[in-house]
Scaffold this motif. Structure first.
Motif, PDB file in Angstrom:
ATOM      1  N   ILE A 205      -0.814   7.775  -3.654  1.00  0.00           N
ATOM      2  CA  ILE A 205      -2.499   8.145  -3.262  1.00  0.00           C
ATOM      3  C   ILE A 205      -2.876   9.497  -4.110  1.00  0.00           C
TER       4      ILE A 205
ATOM      5  N   PHE B  29      -3.892  -1.285  -4.053  1.00  0.00           N
ATOM      6  CA  PHE B  29      -4.780  -0.224  -3.456  1.00  0.00           C
ATOM      7  C   PHE B  29      -5.828  -1.165  -3.080  1.00  0.00           C
TER       8      PHE B  29
ATOM      9  N   ASP C  67      -7.642   2.310   1.103  1.00  0.00           N
ATOM     10  CA  ASP C  67      -6.807   3.317   0.812  1.00  0.00           C
ATOM     11  C   ASP C  67      -7.820   4.513   0.245  1.00  0.00           C
TER      12      ASP C  67
ATOM     13  N   TRP D  16      -9.919   9.641   1.082  1.00  0.00           N
ATOM     14  CA  TRP D  16      -8.965   9.080   1.412  1.00  0.00           C
ATOM     15  C   TRP D  16      -8.379   9.594   3.102  1.00  0.00           C
TER      16      TRP D  16
ATOM     17  N   ARG E 299      -2.697  10.347   4.574  1.00  0.00           N
ATOM     18  CA  ARG E 299      -1.936   9.789   3.400  1.00  0.00           C
ATOM     19  C   ARG E 299      -2.138  10.760   2.246  1.00  0.00           C
TER      20      ARG E 299
END
Length: 303
Positions: A289, A99, A148, A279, A283
């Motif tokens: 996530i 990440f 991310d 984010w 995603r």
């Protein structure tokens, strides 16, 4: 794989070229040789019947057609990554995913250590790449798929992407305990009369600073005598001087344990900082996530 005579692998190369406007940097970003990237550019030029990138002095710039392609190409790749390429399940105990998280030095000091501790316990195979958030505009980093998560103050959140509140923070002023003028009380006049130590962060598109808010609110300007590329290091920079720094409360109180400094409630009213997590919208359904988002929020409660 081809679609309407276009090799879809070329979309990855095209995205890198449109983002970097530099063949060498694009090649490095997608782990291709420079010659292979140049060859791919030639094929893209042939397909679109457009030069896409042209020389302007020592730089490459996008043609009008290339500029039109930036957002659609990025959107297509993000959708592929968030749907087809994303694993339908996430098991933190066995996962080895990396990440990428954009953070400030403040976040590094306050939130990252307990987060890494929790990750080590729950997802020992997960890797974390922490990157400085001041190199580019946060929204651009999300849009280009280069991170991310962002951990940023709420006023800098991109409206088109989801986010979650982590915690709130306020400010304290810091002076050396041997300050010649400020002894019992910090007044607004004291605050303005001192030389200030402030953070500045190099960026092509710098975010607004406390100084900008201060001028707008009080129609006065602080006398800045020292600038530094850090927030956490400011308390040490006032030691032995009659200067003052305005820093986050958690940073000031930690510094007070180790440095000969005094802390004061700031005489000007400064709005509280709301630290948030953000984010990319594509995603939002990625189970990995979602899991790390929830862990962020859980860890932040302890902060």
């Amino acid at each position: 794989m081809r679609f309407n005579k276009l090799d879809l692998n070329l979309l990855v190369v095209l995205n890198a070229l449109l983002t970097e406007c530099n063949i060498s940097r694009a090649a490095e970003k997608i782990y291709l040789s420079q010659s292979a990237t140049s060859s791919a550019l030639a094929r893209l030029r042939d397909y679109f019947n457009d030069e896409l990138l042209v020389s302007s002095g020592r730089q490459l710039v996008l043609t009008p057609r290339a500029k039109e392609l930036v957002e659609p190409v990025r959107e297509v790749l993000m959708r592929i990554d968030s749907t087809i390429a994303t694993q339908p399940q996430f098991d933190p105990a066995t996962e080895t995913r990396t990440f990428t998280i954009l953070v400030s030095d403040y976040t590094m000091a306050v939130l990252v250590p307990p987060l890494l501790e929790a990750l080590y316990r729950q997802a020992p195979g997960v890797r974390v790449s922490l990157r400085h958030q001041y190199d580019r505009q946060p929204a651009d980093v999300l849009e280009q798929g280069d991170a991310d998560f962002l951990v940023i103050p709420s006023q800098y959140l991109a409206k088109e992407h989801p986010s979650a509140v982590l915690f709130e923070e306020d400010y304290l002023c810091v002076t050396w305990e041997g300050h010649s003028r400020i002894q019992d009380k910090l007044t607004f006049d004291d605050y303005l009369s001192c030389g200030h130590v402030i953070p500045t962060f190099a960026s092509a598109n710098p975010l607004p600073t406390l100084d900008g808010w201060f001028i707008e609110s009080y129609d006065v300007k602080r006398r800045v005598e020292v600038t530094a590329p850090t927030m956490t290091g400011l308390p040490s920079l006032v030691v032995g001087t009659d200067r003052i720094a305005t820093v986050h409360r958690r940073i000031a109180l930690r510094a007070q344990e180790a440095l000969p400094i005094r802390v004061w409630e700031p005489p000007p009213r400064i709005p509280r900082l709301v630290q948030s997590l953000q984010w990319h919208r594509h995603r939002n359904n990625d189970p990995a996530i979602r899991w790390l988002r929830d862990l962020f929020v859980d860890v932040a409660r302890g902060v």
